[in-house]
Design a protein around this motif. Structure first.
Motif, PDB file in Angstrom:
ATOM      1  N   HIS A 105       2.236 -11.995  -3.913  1.00 33.58           N
ATOM      2  CA  HIS A 105       0.686 -12.374  -4.160  1.00 33.58           C
ATOM      3  C   HIS A 105       0.669 -13.572  -4.873  1.00 33.58           C
ATOM      4  O   HIS A 105      -0.315 -13.919  -5.344  1.00 33.58           O
ATOM      5  CB  HIS A 105      -0.103 -11.346  -4.457  1.00 33.58           C
ATOM      6  CG  HIS A 105       0.251 -10.829  -6.042  1.00 33.58           C
ATOM      7  ND1 HIS A 105       1.560 -10.441  -6.570  1.00 33.58           N
ATOM      8  CD2 HIS A 105      -0.302 -11.128  -7.114  1.00 33.58           C
ATOM      9  CE1 HIS A 105       1.443 -10.412  -7.736  1.00 33.58           C
ATOM     10  NE2 HIS A 105       0.253 -10.822  -8.311  1.00 33.58           N
ATOM     11  N   ALA A 130      -0.232  -9.907  -0.519  1.00 30.33           N
ATOM     12  CA  ALA A 130      -0.628  -8.706  -1.076  1.00 30.33           C
ATOM     13  C   ALA A 130       0.206  -8.311  -2.386  1.00 30.33           C
ATOM     14  O   ALA A 130       1.356  -8.760  -2.550  1.00 30.33           O
ATOM     15  CB  ALA A 130      -0.442  -7.535  -0.085  1.00 30.33           C
ATOM     16  N   ASP A 131      -0.438  -7.527  -3.113  1.00 27.33           N
ATOM     17  CA  ASP A 131      -0.141  -7.164  -4.530  1.00 27.33           C
ATOM     18  C   ASP A 131       0.828  -5.822  -4.349  1.00 27.33           C
ATOM     19  O   ASP A 131       0.472  -4.938  -3.293  1.00 27.33           O
ATOM     20  CB  ASP A 131      -1.089  -6.926  -5.288  1.00 27.33           C
ATOM     21  CG  ASP A 131      -0.379  -6.650  -7.028  1.00 27.33           C
ATOM     22  OD1 ASP A 131      -0.129  -5.468  -7.291  1.00 27.33           O
ATOM     23  OD2 ASP A 131      -0.354  -7.477  -7.625  1.00 27.33           O
ATOM     24  N   ARG A 133       0.604  -3.323  -5.523  1.00 22.19           N
ATOM     25  CA  ARG A 133      -0.149  -2.221  -5.966  1.00 22.19           C
ATOM     26  C   ARG A 133      -0.985  -1.788  -5.041  1.00 22.19           C
ATOM     27  O   ARG A 133      -1.986  -0.978  -4.821  1.00 22.19           O
ATOM     28  CB  ARG A 133      -1.121  -2.212  -7.279  1.00 22.19           C
ATOM     29  CG  ARG A 133      -0.131  -2.513  -8.462  1.00 22.19           C
ATOM     30  CD  ARG A 133      -0.947  -3.071  -9.743  1.00 22.19           C
ATOM     31  NE  ARG A 133       0.067  -3.319 -10.740  1.00 22.19           N
ATOM     32  CZ  ARG A 133       0.473  -4.401 -10.961  1.00 22.19           C
ATOM     33  NH1 ARG A 133       0.395  -5.504 -10.099  1.00 22.19           N
ATOM     34  NH2 ARG A 133       1.314  -4.871 -12.127  1.00 22.19           N
ATOM     35  N   GLU A 134      -1.106  -2.392  -3.660  1.00 24.34           N
ATOM     36  CA  GLU A 134      -1.786  -2.227  -2.664  1.00 24.34           C
ATOM     37  C   GLU A 134      -1.008  -1.906  -1.166  1.00 24.34           C
ATOM     38  O   GLU A 134      -0.818  -2.438  -0.158  1.00 24.34           O
ATOM     39  CB  GLU A 134      -2.458  -3.502  -2.313  1.00 24.34           C
ATOM     40  CG  GLU A 134      -3.237  -4.254  -3.322  1.00 24.34           C
ATOM     41  CD  GLU A 134      -3.893  -5.414  -2.914  1.00 24.34           C
ATOM     42  OE1 GLU A 134      -4.840  -5.691  -2.809  1.00 24.34           O
ATOM     43  OE2 GLU A 134      -3.121  -6.397  -2.808  1.00 24.34           O
ATOM     44  N   LYS A 136      -1.351   0.441   0.978  1.00 21.52           N
ATOM     45  CA  LYS A 136      -2.008   0.517   2.320  1.00 21.52           C
ATOM     46  C   LYS A 136      -2.260  -0.675   3.059  1.00 21.52           C
ATOM     47  O   LYS A 136      -2.054  -0.985   4.123  1.00 21.52           O
ATOM     48  CB  LYS A 136      -3.393   1.355   2.187  1.00 21.52           C
ATOM     49  CG  LYS A 136      -3.121   2.887   1.824  1.00 21.52           C
ATOM     50  CD  LYS A 136      -4.661   3.545   1.419  1.00 21.52           C
ATOM     51  CE  LYS A 136      -4.515   4.988   1.289  1.00 21.52           C
ATOM     52  NZ  LYS A 136      -3.485   5.304   0.008  1.00 21.52           N
ATOM     53  N   LYS A 137      -2.486  -1.736   2.152  1.00 21.87           N
ATOM     54  CA  LYS A 137      -2.847  -3.063   2.848  1.00 21.87           C
ATOM     55  C   LYS A 137      -1.599  -3.544   3.267  1.00 21.87           C
ATOM     56  O   LYS A 137      -1.403  -4.211   4.376  1.00 21.87           O
ATOM     57  CB  LYS A 137      -3.301  -4.144   1.812  1.00 21.87           C
ATOM     58  CG  LYS A 137      -3.495  -5.601   2.154  1.00 21.87           C
ATOM     59  CD  LYS A 137      -4.314  -6.470   1.183  1.00 21.87           C
ATOM     60  CE  LYS A 137      -4.309  -7.825   1.452  1.00 21.87           C
ATOM     61  NZ  LYS A 137      -4.800  -8.399   0.472  1.00 21.87           N
ATOM     62  N   ILE A 138      -0.617  -3.497   2.450  1.00 22.46           N
ATOM     63  CA  ILE A 138       0.846  -4.102   2.925  1.00 22.46           C
ATOM     64  C   ILE A 138       1.167  -3.181   4.184  1.00 22.46           C
ATOM     65  O   ILE A 138       1.777  -3.898   5.299  1.00 22.46           O
ATOM     66  CB  ILE A 138       1.535  -3.762   1.901  1.00 22.46           C
ATOM     67  CG1 ILE A 138       1.472  -4.622   0.420  1.00 22.46           C
ATOM     68  CG2 ILE A 138       3.388  -3.816   2.553  1.00 22.46           C
ATOM     69  CD1 ILE A 138       2.536  -4.134  -0.767  1.00 22.46           C
ATOM     70  N   GLN A 140      -0.479  -1.824   6.529  1.00 28.34           N
ATOM     71  CA  GLN A 140      -1.384  -2.155   7.689  1.00 28.34           C
ATOM     72  C   GLN A 140      -0.930  -3.429   8.298  1.00 28.34           C
ATOM     73  O   GLN A 140      -0.902  -3.710   9.370  1.00 28.34           O
ATOM     74  CB  GLN A 140      -2.728  -2.141   7.252  1.00 28.34           C
ATOM     75  CG  GLN A 140      -3.946  -2.546   8.569  1.00 28.34           C
ATOM     76  CD  GLN A 140      -5.373  -2.645   7.991  1.00 28.34           C
ATOM     77  OE1 GLN A 140      -5.747  -2.006   6.724  1.00 28.34           O
ATOM     78  NE2 GLN A 140      -6.259  -2.784   8.797  1.00 28.34           N
ATOM     79  N   GLU A 168       2.199   5.500 -11.611  1.00 33.46           N
ATOM     80  CA  GLU A 168       1.665   4.785 -10.629  1.00 33.46           C
ATOM     81  C   GLU A 168       2.744   4.265  -9.708  1.00 33.46           C
ATOM     82  O   GLU A 168       2.617   4.035  -8.713  1.00 33.46           O
ATOM     83  CB  GLU A 168       0.632   3.714 -11.156  1.00 33.46           C
ATOM     84  CG  GLU A 168       0.096   2.814  -9.997  1.00 33.46           C
ATOM     85  CD  GLU A 168      -0.943   1.587 -10.736  1.00 33.46           C
ATOM     86  OE1 GLU A 168      -1.361   0.856  -9.871  1.00 33.46           O
ATOM     87  OE2 GLU A 168      -0.569   1.433 -12.039  1.00 33.46           O
ATOM     88  N   ILE A 172       3.364   4.627  -6.006  1.00 29.45           N
ATOM     89  CA  ILE A 172       3.638   3.552  -4.748  1.00 29.45           C
ATOM     90  C   ILE A 172       4.764   3.557  -3.821  1.00 29.45           C
ATOM     91  O   ILE A 172       4.672   3.322  -2.684  1.00 29.45           O
ATOM     92  CB  ILE A 172       3.447   2.056  -5.428  1.00 29.45           C
ATOM     93  CG1 ILE A 172       2.348   1.981  -6.246  1.00 29.45           C
ATOM     94  CG2 ILE A 172       3.974   0.821  -4.549  1.00 29.45           C
ATOM     95  CD1 ILE A 172       2.108   0.568  -7.227  1.00 29.45           C
TER      96      ILE A 172
END
Length: 265
Positions: A105, A130-131, A133-134, A136-138, A140, A168, A172
């Motif tokens: 990111h 993407a970060d 911490r994301e 789901k975004k990664i 997808q 956290e 992840i």
């Protein structure tokens, strides 16, 4: 991707990708990155060796997965700025049909996306902004390039130290692990302070926090937990230079960086 939509590079604060590029002898860094890199070097002179050993481990790990195991898909999260022997170069040198997705990111890494996207005609390389911490975004975005019904090599080198909350961080990695099919592998590395001791580690943490450049070293036991749910490949969780070193080189010495490769049953 248009230049108008590209994020602006903030050159007033150091960034991990640029600082590591400085330590690796690259050219993609600014005065603030070099100043921070030099200050951390004063506290931890072995940091340059840590950076270079991490890069060497990446090459050995991808060579193992692509060559010995036959993995043809890689998800590299926190890839950093391109240098020599990036994941796609190592993998596609062995198997030209390898497919690689890079995730980062940092705006400067994004500006270099085209360099990362140059792969073989038989394979594929893609980039996800993407970060870590994301997850789901990664996942997808990665599914557009990778087939999640076939084994994948997940690469996470030095990235989880950027997540301050340990629970956290574990969550992840667990979410990413659960998305991988059986026969997939996790290539993991993170910093520790087993050798340097807590006093020096505290000074380094303070410097990172003061510069708004968070990085949290873990204990060996905490690093080991990231590989829960995976079957460790020999030689297990070890200092980065000790993971299957080149037998023709000088015997390596342990440093404050732990790495391992695990297979998902």
């Amino acid at each position: 991707m248009s230049d108008a939509s590209a994020p602006v590079v903030d050159i007033t604060v150091p960034h991990s990708a640029r600082v590591w590029n400085y330590w690796l002898g690259g050219k993609d860094h600014y005065p603030v990155d070099r100043e921070f890199g030099d200050r951390l070097y004063e506290l931890l002179p072995e940091i340059v060796q840590l950076a270079r050993q991490a890069r060497a481990f990446l090459g050995r790990a991808v060579t193992y997965l692509a060559g010995e195991v036959g993995i043809r898909q890689f998800l590299d999260i926190g890839t950093g700025l391109p240098t020599a022997d990036n994941t796609h170069e190592v993998a596609q040198r062995i198997a030209p049909d390898s497919r690689i997705v890079y995730v980062d990111h940092d705006p400067l890494v994004l500006a270099h996306a085209r360099a990362l996207l140059v792969g073989t005609p038989e394979g594929a390389t893609n980039y996800v902004d993407a970060d870590v911490r994301e997850p789901k975004k990664i996942l997808q975005a990665a599914r557009e390039t990778l087939d999640f019904t076939r084994p994948i090599g997940l690469i996470m080198l030095g990235i989880m130290g950027n997540v301050a909350d340990l629970d956290e961080a574990y969550a992840i990695v667990r979410e990413l692990r659960e998305s991988l099919p059986s026969g997939s592998y996790l290539v993991f590395k993170d910093g520790t302070y087993a050798i340097m001791g807590e006093d020096r580690a505290d000074a380094i943490h303070h410097l990172h926090e003061h510069e708004s450049f968070p990085y949290h070293m873990r204990t060996p036991e905490q690093v080991a937990r990231f590989l829960d749910g995976f079957e460790l490949v020999e030689p297990g969780l070890v200092s980065t230079p000790l993971w299957r070193p080149d037998p023709s080189a000088e015997p390596p010495l342990a440093i404050d960086d732990l790495c391992g490769i695990g297979r998902k049953p």
